[in-house]
Design an enzyme around this catalytic site. Sequence first.
Site, PDB file in Angstrom:
ATOM      1  N   PRO A 186       0.785  -1.041  -0.176  1.00 35.84           N
ATOM      2  CG  PRO A 186      -0.814  -1.540   1.608  1.00 35.84           C
ATOM      3  CD  PRO A 186       0.493  -2.009   1.217  1.00 35.84           C
ATOM      4  CD  GLU A 187       3.012   2.700  -4.438  1.00 39.56           C
ATOM      5  OE1 GLU A 187       2.692   3.849  -5.117  1.00 39.56           O
ATOM      6  OE2 GLU A 187       3.425   1.905  -4.887  1.00 39.56           O
TER       7      GLU A 187
ATOM      8  CG  HIS B 137      -3.509 -14.507   6.986  1.00 41.00           C
ATOM      9  ND1 HIS B 137      -2.376 -15.223   7.468  1.00 41.00           N
ATOM     10  CD2 HIS B 137      -3.915 -15.147   5.892  1.00 41.00           C
ATOM     11  CE1 HIS B 137      -2.172 -16.029   6.551  1.00 41.00           C
ATOM     12  NE2 HIS B 137      -3.000 -16.381   5.775  1.00 41.00           N
TER      13      HIS B 137
ATOM     14  NE  ARG C 114       3.111 -10.933   0.526  1.00 45.30           N
ATOM     15  CZ  ARG C 114       3.636 -10.710  -0.507  1.00 45.30           C
ATOM     16  NH1 ARG C 114       4.833 -10.066  -0.698  1.00 45.30           N
ATOM     17  NH2 ARG C 114       3.017 -10.928  -1.568  1.00 45.30           N
TER      18      ARG C 114
END
Length: 280
Positions: A2-3, A96, A114
């Site tokens: 994500p930016e 998750h 992750r």
Amino acid sequence: MPELPEVEVTRRGIAAPLIGRRVCAVVARVPRLRYPLPAGLAAHLVGRRLLDIRRRGKYLLLDFGTGHLLLHLGMSGSLRVLPQVAGADVAPAQKHDHFDLLFDGFTLRLRDPRRFGAVLWLPADEAGTVDSHPLLAGLGIEPLSAEFTPAWLYAATRGCRTAIKPLLMDSHRVVGIGNIYASESLFRAGIDPRTPAAGIGPRRYARLVPEIRATLEAAIAAGGSSLRDFIHSDGGSGYFQQQYFVYGRSGEPCRVCGRPIHTLRQAQRATFYCGHCQRR
């Protein structure tokens, strides 16, 4: 990863339902993500009201008065706001879903497959801020701020031999632009990503800076880019990827001139550009 647009979309999505609410409980299902989860976090948060949520680069800072809860989405993280019924979440936690912040009426849930995200507690410093924290102190200028001007970028790149695209992605200079939006902004400005930053003059920077701002604002308006894991706080997806001129379009015809989009590696990242529309 994500930016800036995705993080800003997330900030806006969680701010409306959560600001002003009190924390009822903290649930940590793993001992660490990128960093160990803070010990005694519940003691800092339970009973406290969320005063504000701001973004610094790709970090979200939840202001509780005595300090800030810092959240980072890492490479694959997302935040969801879930309604509660009789004190229980409508959606049970999945594999998750590593961290929950329970407010009165809603749960803020961090999903991070992750585990490269972060949850940290930053006590307020003597000035009542957290900007001196090591993760924040070295960050560069915000590209949507009034201070980010063509004159500033021109002055900041004098004597810099780095190519312009890696420079725009350097968070110590400019925060949050990232790979996607650096490629797209340079295309819109007609600048070859391999051009040395010091070789770009005032006129071209006067074109680039507004295009960076316009690209980021358009991405925010479109809900960001949902390429793999990113989703909104309500479970929806962004659609700015439908507007890409060059990113991820290697070999496809340029939307402006029809020639094939090229790709190369810069600073270990893929760069996409049009050799006809973008000039050194």
